[in-house]
Each structure stands twice: as C-alpha cells, then as structure tokens.
Design an enzyme around this catalytic site. Sequence first.
Site, PDB file in Angstrom:
ATOM      1  N   HIS A  13       0.836  -1.201   0.000  1.00  0.00           N
ATOM      2  CA  HIS A  13       0.000   0.000   0.000  1.00  0.00           C
ATOM      3  C   HIS A  13       0.875   1.258   0.000  1.00  0.00           C
ATOM      4  O   HIS A  13       0.631   2.204  -0.753  1.00  0.00           O
ATOM      5  CB  HIS A  13      -0.881   0.059   1.257  1.00  0.00           C
ATOM      6  CG  HIS A  13      -1.941  -0.973   1.340  1.00  0.00           C
ATOM      7  ND1 HIS A  13      -2.087  -1.773   2.451  1.00  0.00           N
ATOM      8  CD2 HIS A  13      -2.930  -1.330   0.481  1.00  0.00           C
ATOM      9  CE1 HIS A  13      -3.121  -2.578   2.272  1.00  0.00           C
ATOM     10  NE2 HIS A  13      -3.639  -2.345   1.081  1.00  0.00           N
ATOM     11  N   LYS A  37     -18.653  -5.235   7.700  1.00  0.00           N
ATOM     12  CA  LYS A  37     -17.471  -6.046   7.989  1.00  0.00           C
ATOM     13  C   LYS A  37     -16.842  -5.583   9.295  1.00  0.00           C
ATOM     14  O   LYS A  37     -16.783  -4.393   9.574  1.00  0.00           O
ATOM     15  CB  LYS A  37     -16.418  -5.886   6.878  1.00  0.00           C
ATOM     16  CG  LYS A  37     -16.670  -6.685   5.642  1.00  0.00           C
ATOM     17  CD  LYS A  37     -15.461  -6.566   4.728  1.00  0.00           C
ATOM     18  CE  LYS A  37     -15.580  -7.471   3.534  1.00  0.00           C
ATOM     19  NZ  LYS A  37     -14.405  -7.350   2.659  1.00  0.00           N
ATOM     20  N   ARG A  86      -1.843  -6.060  -8.510  1.00  0.00           N
ATOM     21  CA  ARG A  86      -0.843  -7.093  -8.230  1.00  0.00           C
ATOM     22  C   ARG A  86      -0.816  -8.153  -9.310  1.00  0.00           C
ATOM     23  O   ARG A  86       0.221  -8.731  -9.589  1.00  0.00           O
ATOM     24  CB  ARG A  86      -1.148  -7.766  -6.886  1.00  0.00           C
ATOM     25  CG  ARG A  86      -1.022  -6.846  -5.698  1.00  0.00           C
ATOM     26  CD  ARG A  86      -1.523  -7.510  -4.454  1.00  0.00           C
ATOM     27  NE  ARG A  86      -2.966  -7.717  -4.587  1.00  0.00           N
ATOM     28  CZ  ARG A  86      -3.772  -8.124  -3.635  1.00  0.00           C
ATOM     29  NH1 ARG A  86      -3.272  -8.413  -2.461  1.00  0.00           N
ATOM     30  NH2 ARG A  86      -5.047  -8.271  -3.825  1.00  0.00           N
ATOM     31  N   SER A 123      -3.299  -7.581   2.907  1.00  0.00           N
ATOM     32  CA  SER A 123      -3.544  -7.421   4.343  1.00  0.00           C
ATOM     33  C   SER A 123      -3.972  -8.745   4.964  1.00  0.00           C
ATOM     34  O   SER A 123      -3.548  -9.089   6.069  1.00  0.00           O
ATOM     35  CB  SER A 123      -4.630  -6.363   4.580  1.00  0.00           C
ATOM     36  OG  SER A 123      -4.182  -5.104   4.168  1.00  0.00           O
TER      37      SER A 123
END
Length: 158
Positions: A13, A37, A86, A123
């Site tokens: 990040h 969440k 990614r 993460s």
Amino acid sequence: MCPGSFDPVTNGHLDIVGRASRLFDEVIVGVLINQSKTGLFTVDERIDMLREVTRSYDNVRVESFRGLLVDFCHAQRASVLIKGLRAVSDFDYELQMAQMNIGLAGVETLFMPTNPLYSFLSSSLVKDVAKWGGDISAHVPEVVRSALLARLDPPSRP
C-alpha cells in the site's frame, strides 16, 4: 485518491501511496468505513497507523469515508483514483469498478502496477502469517507489526 480498507496497511500500500505522491500535488488516502465487515483494527486505529507511516509525505492526508467512493471523491475534490494492481485477477475486478466510477461520476481511475517485491502481499495474508507467529517485518512498517502482534498475540514458535 488512494482508497482501501487498509486493515492493516502494508508496504505494498505504502509503495503505491508514495509513488502517487510524486505524481500529484495532493494524495488523499481514503479509509473505507464498511459497517457490514468487522476489521481487525478499528477505522480510527487504521487512520492513526496510516498517518504515522505517511508522515514523511507532505502532500498526503488520510481521511475516512462511507458510502460511494465517487461521492467521497467529489466531496474531497479528487478527480482521480489510484489503484495498485498485483495480478491480472486484480485488473478484472478493478476494471469493472473503474468503468462504474467513470459512468457514475466522471471519476477517472489510474492503475499502477505493484512493485514486484509486493506482488503477493495482501492485508489478509499478513494477518494470517502474524496470527501463526510468522515474521512479517519485511511486509509492514514497524508500527503496524507491533500493533498486529499486540492484537493477535500469536502463539510461540516451536
């Protein structure tokens, strides 16, 4: 605008935020408040960690938001989203989001390929490794590593 949940922020990040800070006069790191969440860290904890690890960038600020990202962009007068990619699988999802954002509100998305050093990093993966006592020091800033270890209390290694 660099949006995300950042639960927790990783070196991947930070690579994207740092590179974006060299391209734009101001970069806003937008931390999503997702009430459906439960994160490992509260939104306030994530904001504090992000402010700490982006302190060296004079043109980066950290804010939280809920609701539509494009509404937050308009409120912040941000016309460009920066998204790190990614892998091809990231592109498939992010392309749909980018097309929706341009269609909804004219907010552009620029894709930045992730530094190969961080191409596998997420993460979730960092949290899993930390949970089982693995060394995450190469993947997150020290303040994040310390917070993760304190929160997870990983088991001792055999």
